[in-house]
Enzyme design. Structure first.
Site, PDB file in Angstrom:
ATOM      1  N   ASP A 121      17.225 -21.557  71.938  1.00 16.24           N
ATOM      2  CA  ASP A 121      15.918 -22.214  72.085  1.00 16.24           C
ATOM      3  C   ASP A 121      15.614 -22.526  73.551  1.00 16.24           C
ATOM      4  O   ASP A 121      14.455 -22.734  73.917  1.00 16.24           O
ATOM      5  CB  ASP A 121      15.888 -23.504  71.255  1.00 16.24           C
ATOM      6  CG  ASP A 121      17.034 -24.458  71.582  1.00 16.24           C
ATOM      7  OD1 ASP A 121      18.108 -23.982  72.001  1.00 16.24           O
ATOM      8  OD2 ASP A 121      16.866 -25.683  71.419  1.00 16.24           O
ATOM      9  N   TYR A 144      21.031 -21.726  82.481  1.00 15.74           N
ATOM     10  CA  TYR A 144      21.566 -21.253  81.196  1.00 15.74           C
ATOM     11  C   TYR A 144      20.483 -20.497  80.417  1.00 15.74           C
ATOM     12  O   TYR A 144      20.711 -19.380  79.941  1.00 15.74           O
ATOM     13  CB  TYR A 144      22.077 -22.455  80.394  1.00 15.74           C
ATOM     14  CG  TYR A 144      22.411 -22.133  78.952  1.00 15.74           C
ATOM     15  CD1 TYR A 144      23.552 -21.421  78.616  1.00 15.74           C
ATOM     16  CD2 TYR A 144      21.560 -22.547  77.911  1.00 15.74           C
ATOM     17  CE1 TYR A 144      23.849 -21.131  77.281  1.00 15.74           C
ATOM     18  CE2 TYR A 144      21.857 -22.265  76.589  1.00 15.74           C
ATOM     19  CZ  TYR A 144      22.994 -21.552  76.287  1.00 15.74           C
ATOM     20  OH  TYR A 144      23.290 -21.264  74.976  1.00 15.74           O
TER      21      TYR A 144
END
Ligand SMILES: NC(=O)c1ccc[n+]([C@@H]2O[C@H](COP(=O)([O-])OP(=O)(O)OC[C@H]3O[C@@H](n4cnc5c(N)ncnc54)[C@H](OP(=O)(O)O)[C@@H]3O)[C@@H](O)[C@H]2O)c1
Length: 306
Positions: A121, A144
């Site tokens: 997500d 990330y």
């Protein structure tokens, strides 16, 4: 049929190995319509590639491993998942999460293996007011997230890309275990109430990934347990499930975290499982129900396995 699972020692990887082997992961549901269909299938011949056996950032090692195993499907669950540490070492984040996926994709192409890539997500900025569907434009805020989106760009169009969120499971470190550990002490329990997402439990996700793997479903899928929450409400849910007083948890704002987290988080990363639903596949169970199962499994174990 043979499957190679990368990151097989991680919290998700371990449950994926079980699910593909025909074993219900700890805390999983036997016979669930969303995740239990595997029971009707022949178990896979599973090769579990843990980090110590295969470093996905090493191209020659990946090519040799895939040549040796000749899998029909590669479930690529390996990643450097330390979101805040990634911020300080982007080179390593991209080497593992983006180049590692490039290596997997190259090897899969050579040996005609289908790739199931697990993504996140955190590819979204979280500024939308509503849940994200698979076709919304990613705009990661963190290293990330950017490195995982880089991985999405490396796989072939026919590959499966499964974005999930707020992952918790029996194996490995996660928020459920953190809350349970803190609940055992006298310290304050403060969790943010301005980040929304869908907690996802590896036992359920692994079962759904087994369906994706068996069907070789192409394209992007959002796969989470059902229902959004905030970290504050989730922590309350963990306490309640374990028989503690949920009133011990205090809500705070992300801006009040002390020290602040190096990596920015999306305020709204609720993933609508639209593609999955459109295929007629049943929703994963509500997160509250999956949480009860995990907390019960951890209690039976008498501790919080690492
Ligand atoms: N955790 C979440 O909340 C979350 C949310 C969304 C998506 N995801 C995605 O879900 C997948 C599984 O995550 P997880 O929660 O199971 O995390 P995890 O427990 O950290 O598992 C990741 C595994 O990958 C391994 N790994 C790290 N670097 C590697 C390398 N260079 N080569 C091979 N293996 C390597 C890790 O080994 P070491 O422990 O030895 O480093 C670990 O076993 C990942 O793709 C992640 O991006 C996770």
């Amino acid at each position: 049929m043979r499957a190679l699972v990368t990151g097989a020692g991680g919290q998700l990887g371990r449950d994926v190995v079980d699910a593909l082997s025909g074993v219900v992961p700890v805390g999983g549901l036997r016979g669930s319509p969303a995740t239990g269909r595997l029971g009707e299938r022949t178990a896979w011949d599973v090769v579990a590639a843990t980090h110590d056996r295969l470093d996905v950032s090493q191209r020659h090692d990946v090519l040799a491993a895939v040549e040796g195993v000749r899998p029909d499907v590669i479930v690529h669950a390996a990643a450097w998942t330390a979101v805040d540490a990634c911020e300080g070492d982007p080179e390593r984040a991209f080497a593992v999460n983006a180049v590692g996926t490039r290596n997997i994709a190259e090897a899969a192409r050579r040996w005609e293996a289908h790739v199931v890539y697990v993504s996140t997500d955190y590819v979204f900025d979280g500024l939308a007011a509503s849940p994200y569907v698979e076709w919304d434009r990613p705009n990661p805020l963190s290293v990330y997230g950017r490195s995982k989106l880089g991985g999405e760009h490396e796989v072939d169009p026919g590959a499966s890309v499964v974005r999930t969120s707020w992952v918790c499971g029996f194996h490995g470190a996660n928020m459920v275990k953190t809350v349970l550990r803190l609940a055992g002490g006298d310290g304050p329990l403060r969790f943010v109430d301005d980040q929304r997402g869908c907690p996802t439990f590896t036992a359920d996700l692994a079962g759904a990934l087994a369906i994706v793997t068996a069907e070789r479903l192409p394209g992007v899928f959002h796969l989470t347990n059902d229902g959004p929450t905030t970290w504050f409400d989730f922590a309350r849910g963990v306490l309640a499930s374990a028989g503690h007083d949920p009133g011990r948890v205090t809500p705070i704002a992300t801006a009040d975290l002390d020290p602040p987290r190096p990596a920015p988080r999306p305020p709204n990363s609720v993933l609508d499982n639209a593609a999955w639903r459109t295929l007629g596949l049943p929703a994963l169970p509500p997160w509250e129900e999956a949480l009860e199962r995990l907390v019960a499994a951890l209690a039976v174990e008498g501790g919080h396995p690492g």
